[in-house]
Design a protein around this motif. Structure first.
Motif, PDB file in Angstrom:
ATOM      1  N   SER A 235       0.099  -2.348   9.768  1.00  0.00           N
ATOM      2  CA  SER A 235       0.198  -1.406   8.503  1.00  0.00           C
ATOM      3  C   SER A 235       1.513  -0.494   8.498  1.00  0.00           C
ATOM      4  O   SER A 235       1.618  -0.013   9.547  1.00  0.00           O
ATOM      5  N   ASN A 237       3.884   2.079   6.064  1.00  0.00           N
ATOM      6  CA  ASN A 237       3.888   2.832   4.818  1.00  0.00           C
ATOM      7  C   ASN A 237       5.143   3.962   4.801  1.00  0.00           C
ATOM      8  O   ASN A 237       5.358   4.226   6.079  1.00  0.00           O
ATOM      9  N   LYS A 274       4.745   4.638  -4.254  1.00  0.00           N
ATOM     10  CA  LYS A 274       3.619   3.818  -4.166  1.00  0.00           C
ATOM     11  C   LYS A 274       3.753   2.125  -4.493  1.00  0.00           C
ATOM     12  O   LYS A 274       3.527   1.581  -3.764  1.00  0.00           O
ATOM     13  N   ARG A 275       5.156   2.030  -5.302  1.00  0.00           N
ATOM     14  CA  ARG A 275       5.509   0.639  -5.542  1.00  0.00           C
ATOM     15  C   ARG A 275       6.199   0.211  -4.174  1.00  0.00           C
ATOM     16  O   ARG A 275       5.947  -1.127  -3.941  1.00  0.00           O
ATOM     17  N   ASP A 277       5.273   1.035  -1.116  1.00  0.00           N
ATOM     18  CA  ASP A 277       4.449   0.812  -0.243  1.00  0.00           C
ATOM     19  C   ASP A 277       3.669  -0.629  -0.777  1.00  0.00           C
ATOM     20  O   ASP A 277       3.134  -1.354   0.209  1.00  0.00           O
ATOM     21  N   GLU A 278       3.356  -0.575  -1.820  1.00  0.00           N
ATOM     22  CA  GLU A 278       2.796  -1.953  -2.296  1.00  0.00           C
ATOM     23  C   GLU A 278       3.489  -3.235  -2.042  1.00  0.00           C
ATOM     24  O   GLU A 278       3.118  -4.063  -1.488  1.00  0.00           O
ATOM     25  N   ALA A 281       3.171  -3.794   1.472  1.00  0.00           N
ATOM     26  CA  ALA A 281       1.731  -4.607   2.162  1.00  0.00           C
ATOM     27  C   ALA A 281       1.864  -6.071   1.396  1.00  0.00           C
ATOM     28  O   ALA A 281       1.191  -6.912   2.211  1.00  0.00           O
ATOM     29  N   SER A 282       2.268  -6.279   0.388  1.00  0.00           N
ATOM     30  CA  SER A 282       2.482  -7.764  -0.252  1.00  0.00           C
ATOM     31  C   SER A 282       3.219  -8.621   0.792  1.00  0.00           C
ATOM     32  O   SER A 282       3.097  -9.686   0.958  1.00  0.00           O
ATOM     33  N   SER A 285       1.242  -9.266   3.876  1.00  0.00           N
ATOM     34  CA  SER A 285       0.204 -10.305   3.548  1.00  0.00           C
ATOM     35  C   SER A 285       0.550 -11.463   3.331  1.00  0.00           C
ATOM     36  O   SER A 285      -0.035 -12.421   3.876  1.00  0.00           O
TER      37      SER A 285
END
Length: 534
Positions: A235, A237, A274-275, A277-278, A281-282, A285
């Protein structure tokens, strides 16, 4: 009168000779000290070529990074992250980790060596004459300056290998030091992973040869970051990264101001943050499974020593994540023996040692964000190891928070309500520690940061050299909770004005930092101009 003077002179000489002989006798019979080093306190070397293989050189790392740029660029545009993994992950393993990896049974694949120091530290210039005043080498230098280099030893080892086998080597080392110094017992100063090795030693050999153990920010109960990493709980961020930098560079006004500016930018652009961090995360993943399969499971997870860092709450899940198709039976047997007989029994081993005559002291640190790769980074830590693990059970508020104004001491170990085991900053409750009366907490001291010639190292020297058993209330200068200034090297008692209620409070003095930043910048420019003129 002359006769009287002669008699007095003879008596004084006799007293002086007796005193000197007594000091010499005491030094000769005082327990010699062995610093049990942590992970990678010295590099690992190729046994054939003599070249350093870990930590990887900057050249090797930059080469891998350079070769990854093109595949990364193509994957960014195409969205095909398998292409990036195909082109880079195997290369990362082969270039940086294969040489230090272990085989399926947990034995080194290659002839790798770690520096070994069989004699006292006054025989090794690489320990006493280097410029490093931090970490285990700094501790060894500090001890040598007080106790004499001939009375201090340094136990180094290959951290990748089975801690229980390393315990065999430590036992042989203890025996050799006892023989060399004609001493009945030794003192162990165990640093970081050294706590793992020390408790493995206690499990296999007991404490009969040990007079005192000082645990210095140890990983005996594991590191949550490693457990989360091995359990596939990555994780990352923006806030975590910024807070890590902010806390890590606490003494650098320039860096702190820049980070505060970045923090302000993050707060003003929540949609952009936010973008970002997204996207991270992607990316994780899409690539984590391949990274685990191609890099982590065949490198770090192949090393029994690394499994000793995995805390109990992560352990069984971590084995399933790292070895989805199973692992060699002998390998699992080895890491299970350490985990279930040493890590899970650490408190029992330490209590038994204490009850049978070994003095035990514990030091821990807090005030930092951990490694920003898992959510465990928000636990109080010394930058690497969580405070709750170092202290064997302290109750700790998360970073940037406190236990609350109405919090009452847990009292799970120290049940005496008249004892004060709560830090005045509202962050630590030591009443739940294994040894509440003999565990010291130093705020803002980085991992094994007992810098030589600082008051932090003086605290450590006091614990090591005290002839009588001491406690957190034995010396006003060394209270249970203190704060370390990394710039001045001073320790100061907490005053109660340090309470923070949120992470943002750490940035609350942004304006004053900005003013201070420009003042320092002007000073730097002035000094630079002055040097140029000369």
């Amino acid at each position: 009168m002359k006769t009287l003077k002669k008699i007095l002179a003879v008596i004084l000489c006799a007293v002086l000779v007796f005193s000197l002989s007594s000091v010499s006798f005491a030094q000769e019979n005082a327990a010699p000290v062995i610093v049990v080093s942590g992970m990678a306190s010295f590099p690992l070397y190729d046994g054939e070529s003599g070249e350093q293989v870990f930590a990887p050189s900057a050249k090797a790392i930059m080469s891998v990074v350079g070769e990854s740029i093109l595949p990364l660029s193509k994957s960014l545009f195409s969205g095909d992250w398998d292409y990036f993994a195909d082109k880079t992950f195997k290369k990362v393993y082969e270039s940086l980790f294969e040489i230090v990896s272990c085989d399926e049974k947990g034995n080194s694949r290659h002839n790798i060596s770690a520096p070994f120091f069989p004699l006292s530290v006054n025989n090794y210039s690489e320990i006493l004459e280097n410029e490093n005043d931090e970490d285990e080498q700094g501790i060894a230098k500090a001890l040598a300056s007080k106790l004499g280099g001939e009375n201090v030893y340094y136990f180094n080892y290959d951290w990748r290998l089975d801690p229980l086998e390393t315990a065999d080597a430590l036992n042989a080392f203890v025996k050799s030091v006892k023989e060399a110094k004609k001493s009945e017992k030794v003192t162990l100063v165990s640093c970081s992973m050294g706590g793992i090795i020390t408790n493995s030693y206690l499990y296999k050999y007991g404490n009969g040869d040990i007079s005192k153990i000082v645990y210095c920010l140890v990983a005996s109960k594991g590191i949550d970051m490693v457990g989360a990493l091995f359990s596939n709980q990555l994780s990352i961020n923006t806030d975590m990264l910024l807070e890590r930098l902010f806390s890590f560079e606490r003494g650098d006004i320039f860096t702190q101001t820049l980070i505060s500016l970045l923090q302000t930018g993050v707060e003003l652009t929540p949609e952009l943050t936010k973008r970002v961090d997204e996207f991270v995360a992607s990316f994780l993943s899409a690539t984590t499974d391949r990274a685990y399969r191609d890099i982590l499971s065949v490198s770090l997870a192949s090393m029994p020593g690394m499994w000793s860092f995995c805390p109990d709450e992560y352990y069984e899940k971590a084995k399933k994540e790292m070895f989805p198709n199973g692992a060699d039976e002998d390998f699992i047997k080895r890491i299970d023996e350490y985990h279930y007989n040493v890590q899970k029994s650490a408190e029992t081993l330490m209590k038994s040692a204490k009850e049978s005559g070994t003095t035990v002291y514990v030091t821990a640190s807090y005030g930092y964000v951990g490694m920003p790769v898992t959510k465990s980074a928000w636990e109080q830590s010394d930058c690497l190891i969580e405070t709750k693990n170092e202290s064997f059970g302290a109750t700790c508020a998360l970073y940037g928070e406190n236990l609350g104004k109405d919090y009452k001491a847990a009292g799970t170990v120290c049940k005496d309500g008249t004892h004060t085991h709560l830090s005045t900053d509202g962050i630590i409750d030591a009443s739940s520690c294994l040894f509440p009366e003999q565990t010291w907490f130093i705020k803002y001291m980085k991992h094994v940061g007992f810098k030589n010639n600082t008051e932090a190292s003086e605290l450590l020297l006091w614990l090591v050299s005290s002839e009588e058993e001491v406690f957190v209330d034995s010396e006003n200068g060394y209270p249970q909770f203190s704060e370390f200034n990394n710039t001045t090297g001073k320790l100061s008692s907490l005053t109660g004005s340090e309470i923070k209620h949120s992470i943002l409070d750490e940035h609350s003095s942004f304006l004053s930092r900005l003013v201070e930043f420009f003042k320092n910048l002007c000073s730097v420019i002035t000094n630079l101009v002055s040097k140029i003129k000369k």
